[in-house]
Design a protein around this motif. Structure first.
Motif, short mmCIF file in Angstrom:
data_model
loop_
_atom_site.label_atom_id
_atom_site.label_comp_id
_atom_site.label_asym_id
_atom_site.label_seq_id
_atom_site.Cartn_x
_atom_site.Cartn_y
_atom_site.Cartn_z
N TYR A 86 0.84 -1.20 0.00
CA TYR A 86 0.00 0.00 0.00
C TYR A 86 0.87 1.24 0.00
O TYR A 86 1.94 1.26 0.61
CB TYR A 86 -0.87 0.06 1.27
N GLU A 87 0.39 2.28 -0.63
CA GLU A 87 0.97 3.60 -0.48
C GLU A 87 0.46 4.15 0.85
O GLU A 87 -0.60 3.75 1.32
CB GLU A 87 0.50 4.52 -1.62
N VAL A 88 1.21 5.08 1.43
CA VAL A 88 0.79 5.66 2.71
C VAL A 88 -0.58 6.32 2.55
O VAL A 88 -1.44 6.19 3.41
CB VAL A 88 1.84 6.67 3.22
N LYS A 89 -0.79 7.00 1.43
CA LYS A 89 -2.07 7.68 1.20
C LYS A 89 -3.22 6.68 1.14
O LYS A 89 -4.28 6.93 1.71
CB LYS A 89 -2.02 8.50 -0.09
N GLN A 90 -3.02 5.55 0.46
CA GLN A 90 -4.06 4.52 0.40
C GLN A 90 -4.43 4.03 1.79
O GLN A 90 -5.60 3.91 2.13
CB GLN A 90 -3.58 3.30 -0.40
N LEU A 91 -3.42 3.73 2.57
CA LEU A 91 -3.63 3.21 3.91
C LEU A 91 -4.32 4.26 4.79
O LEU A 91 -5.22 3.94 5.56
CB LEU A 91 -2.30 2.77 4.52
N ALA A 92 -3.90 5.51 4.66
CA ALA A 92 -4.52 6.60 5.42
C ALA A 92 -5.99 6.73 5.06
O ALA A 92 -6.85 6.89 5.95
CB ALA A 92 -3.79 7.91 5.17
N GLU A 119 10.43 -0.22 -0.82
CA GLU A 119 10.39 0.90 -1.75
C GLU A 119 10.19 0.36 -3.15
O GLU A 119 10.81 -0.63 -3.55
CB GLU A 119 11.68 1.70 -1.65
N VAL A 120 9.31 1.01 -3.88
CA VAL A 120 9.00 0.58 -5.24
C VAL A 120 9.42 1.69 -6.19
O VAL A 120 9.02 2.85 -6.00
CB VAL A 120 7.49 0.29 -5.39
N ALA A 121 10.19 1.34 -7.19
CA ALA A 121 10.63 2.33 -8.19
C ALA A 121 9.44 2.81 -8.99
O ALA A 121 8.54 2.04 -9.33
CB ALA A 121 11.68 1.72 -9.11
N ARG A 122 9.44 4.08 -9.32
CA ARG A 122 8.32 4.64 -10.09
C ARG A 122 8.65 4.72 -11.55
O ARG A 122 9.64 4.86 -12.03
CB ARG A 122 7.97 6.01 -9.56
#
Length: 122
Positions: A86-92, A119-122
């Motif tokens: 999850y991205e932090v925003k998704q989890l939030a 960490e995931v490369a963008r």
């Protein structure tokens, strides 16, 4: 009341609840008989115990974040090795918390090794 045996209606109500739980299917019913899934019951007890420990150590909001992570796993939405990313925003958003409050809570869980960071490369 402690020490009193529950009546048949109460036991039946508990079993029906276990059959209908949307997160963990601990039992199933067929023709008035119930089959208990002991593995799922054990997993549910482990999860509740771990959530209690996290709530005690880090507070209610951290326990809510951790619960959000575990729900995806319980519904079978996990990827390889039982992990979901999850991205932090998704989890939030899922935990109904502001981004700024979510990141420090996650860092505390990370430092205590209750969650993993990748960490995931963008």
């Amino acid at each position: 009341e402690c020490g009193r045996k529950p009546d048949a209606a109460t036991v039946s109500k508990y079993l029906d609840t276990m059959c209908e739980d949307p997160v963990v299917k601990m039992a199933s019913a067929l023709n008035g008989k119930y089959m208990l899934n002991l593995q799922e019951m054990g997993n549910a007890i482990k999860q509740m115990t771990l959530e209690s420990v996290i709530k005690f150590k880090f507070g209610e909001l951290s326990a809510r974040l951790y619960r959000m992570l575990l729900r995806g796993h319980a519904r079978g939405e996990c990827v390889a090795h039982g992990m979901r990313k999850y991205e932090v925003k998704q989890l939030a958003d899922m935990a109904v918390l502001p981004d700024g409050e979510t990141r420090p809570l996650l860092m505390r869980l990370l430092q205590a090794e209750y969650v993993l960071l990748q960490e995931v490369a963008r």
